[in-house]
Motif scaffolding. Structure first.
Motif, short mmCIF file in Angstrom:
data_model
loop_
_atom_site.label_atom_id
_atom_site.label_comp_id
_atom_site.label_asym_id
_atom_site.label_seq_id
_atom_site.Cartn_x
_atom_site.Cartn_y
_atom_site.Cartn_z
N LYS A 180 0.82 -1.22 0.00
CA LYS A 180 0.00 0.00 0.00
C LYS A 180 0.85 1.26 0.00
N CYS A 181 2.13 1.14 0.26
CA CYS A 181 3.03 2.28 0.08
C CYS A 181 4.36 1.76 -0.46
N ASP A 182 5.21 2.67 -0.97
CA ASP A 182 6.44 2.26 -1.66
C ASP A 182 7.68 2.39 -0.79
N VAL A 183 7.62 3.24 0.21
CA VAL A 183 8.83 3.49 0.99
C VAL A 183 8.47 4.02 2.38
N VAL A 184 9.22 3.55 3.39
CA VAL A 184 9.07 4.05 4.75
C VAL A 184 10.38 4.75 5.13
N VAL A 185 10.29 5.99 5.57
CA VAL A 185 11.49 6.71 6.01
C VAL A 185 11.54 6.68 7.53
N ILE A 186 12.61 6.11 8.06
CA ILE A 186 12.72 5.93 9.52
C ILE A 186 14.19 5.80 9.92
N ASP A 187 14.46 5.90 11.22
CA ASP A 187 15.83 5.83 11.75
C ASP A 187 16.49 4.47 11.43
N SER A 188 17.82 4.55 11.20
CA SER A 188 18.59 3.41 10.71
C SER A 188 18.48 2.12 11.54
N ALA A 189 18.73 2.19 12.85
CA ALA A 189 18.76 0.95 13.64
C ALA A 189 17.38 0.31 13.72
N THR A 190 16.34 1.14 13.77
CA THR A 190 14.98 0.64 13.82
C THR A 190 14.61 0.02 12.48
N ALA A 191 15.08 0.63 11.40
CA ALA A 191 14.85 0.08 10.06
C ALA A 191 15.47 -1.31 9.95
N GLN A 192 16.68 -1.47 10.47
CA GLN A 192 17.36 -2.78 10.44
C GLN A 192 16.49 -3.83 11.12
N LYS A 193 15.92 -3.45 12.24
CA LYS A 193 15.08 -4.36 13.00
C LYS A 193 13.86 -4.79 12.16
N TYR A 194 13.19 -3.82 11.52
CA TYR A 194 12.00 -4.14 10.75
C TYR A 194 12.33 -4.99 9.52
N VAL A 195 13.49 -4.70 8.90
CA VAL A 195 13.89 -5.48 7.72
C VAL A 195 14.22 -6.91 8.13
N GLY A 196 14.82 -7.06 9.33
CA GLY A 196 15.12 -8.39 9.85
C GLY A 196 13.86 -9.18 10.16
N ASP A 197 12.81 -8.47 10.56
CA ASP A 197 11.56 -9.12 10.98
C ASP A 197 10.62 -9.44 9.83
N ASN A 198 10.80 -8.81 8.69
CA ASN A 198 9.86 -8.97 7.57
C ASN A 198 10.58 -9.41 6.30
N GLU A 199 10.05 -10.39 5.62
CA GLU A 199 10.63 -10.89 4.38
C GLU A 199 10.48 -9.86 3.26
N GLY A 200 11.45 -9.84 2.37
CA GLY A 200 11.29 -9.10 1.12
C GLY A 200 11.51 -7.60 1.19
N LEU A 201 12.13 -7.14 2.28
CA LEU A 201 12.41 -5.70 2.40
C LEU A 201 13.91 -5.44 2.39
N LYS A 202 14.30 -4.23 1.98
CA LYS A 202 15.71 -3.85 2.07
C LYS A 202 15.82 -2.37 2.46
N ILE A 203 17.03 -2.00 2.83
CA ILE A 203 17.27 -0.62 3.24
C ILE A 203 18.03 0.11 2.15
#
Ligand code: GLN
Length: 257
Positions: A180-203
């Protein structure tokens, strides 16, 4: 009569002990408690778990808050609230300090005082693995998600892009996961956590577009007594490697899950 007085005294003593232990009575640091306001929706800095370092709260910030209070012979208590409410609660005296992965921005410095910075971060973009977004300017014609009141929202606003703001990082990331959206802008360490928790995402990083940010603890303007205590502890924890160790520990835990 005597018995009643004794009972009353005992009850009073018990209530007082309970207050010291649980920090009831709100945000006064006059007692032996520092009440920290946070928004426990920001792993690996603060999140809710069954067995945290301060009650149900855990993360880099929570461990820092606990050690900081203890090194001053005090106890740390936490009040969990929306990120947007933190500085107001601080100004109202509902809490003594804010520790929330909060960037010490010039705008915030107008209303509160910040400690020595303890962590450097930057905004990054979380996208789907097959996304063609490679730089911040590529967001121009995309659907952007941010979290309300975070510096990420301010960055996207300053770039002049339209966006949708969510209350929680997890909500924004779910929008991305669900296409439903193309990009999430957020702080680096938190982004790492979300990418680790969800398949198919990258930073995707873009240091030319996002300046580095420094996290610091906020206190009421002019509360030098508490700020001095906080700064002394932060300086020590930076010098002896404590904060670095905590950052490594919680980052590894976050990605190992
Ligand atoms: N560092 C960002 C800010 O200060 C996000 C902080 C947070 O969500 N806890 O706005």
């Amino acid at each position: 009569m005597k018995k009643t007085t004794k009972l009353l005294a005992m009850t009073l003593a018990m209530v007082m002990t309970a207050c010291t232990l649980t920090a009831c009575g709100g945000g006064s640091s006059k007692g032996n408690t520092i009440t920290f306001g946070t928004n426990a929706e920001f792993p690996p800095f603060e999140y809710v778990t069954s067995n945290g370092v301060i009650g149900e709260y855990d993360g880099i910030d929570m461990a820092i808050a606990k050690q900081l209070a203890e090194s001053n012979g005090m106890t740390a208590a936490v009040e969990n609230m929306e990120f947007d409410s933190l500085l107001v609660a601080l100004q109202n005296g509902q809490i003594d300090a804010v520790i929330a992965g909060m960037t010490a921005t010039d705008e915030r410095k107008e209303t509160v005082d910040f400690s020595t910075p303890y962590y450097t971060a930057t905004q990054v973009m979380i996208v789907k693995e097959d996304s063609d977004i490679a730089a911040a300017t590529d967001m121009a014609d995309k659907k952007i998600c941010v979290i309300q009141g975070y510096t990420g929202e301010i960055c996207v606003q300053d770039m002049g892009y339209t966006y949708e703001a969510f209350k929680k990082g997890t909500e924004a990331v779910m929008e991305l996961v669900n296409g439903k959206c193309d990009v999430v802008v957020i702080d680096s360490a938190t982004a790492q956590k979300y990418v680790g928790d969800n398949e198919g995402l990258k930073i995707v990083e873009d240091p030319s577009a996002f300046e580095s940010e420094e996290y610091a603890i906020a206190v009421q303007k002019g509360n030098t007594e508490l700020l001095d205590k906080i700064n002394k502890s932060i300086d020590k924890m930076l010098a002896d490697g404590t904060i670095n160790e905590l950052a490594v520990k919680y980052t590894e835990e976050a990605t190992a899950e």
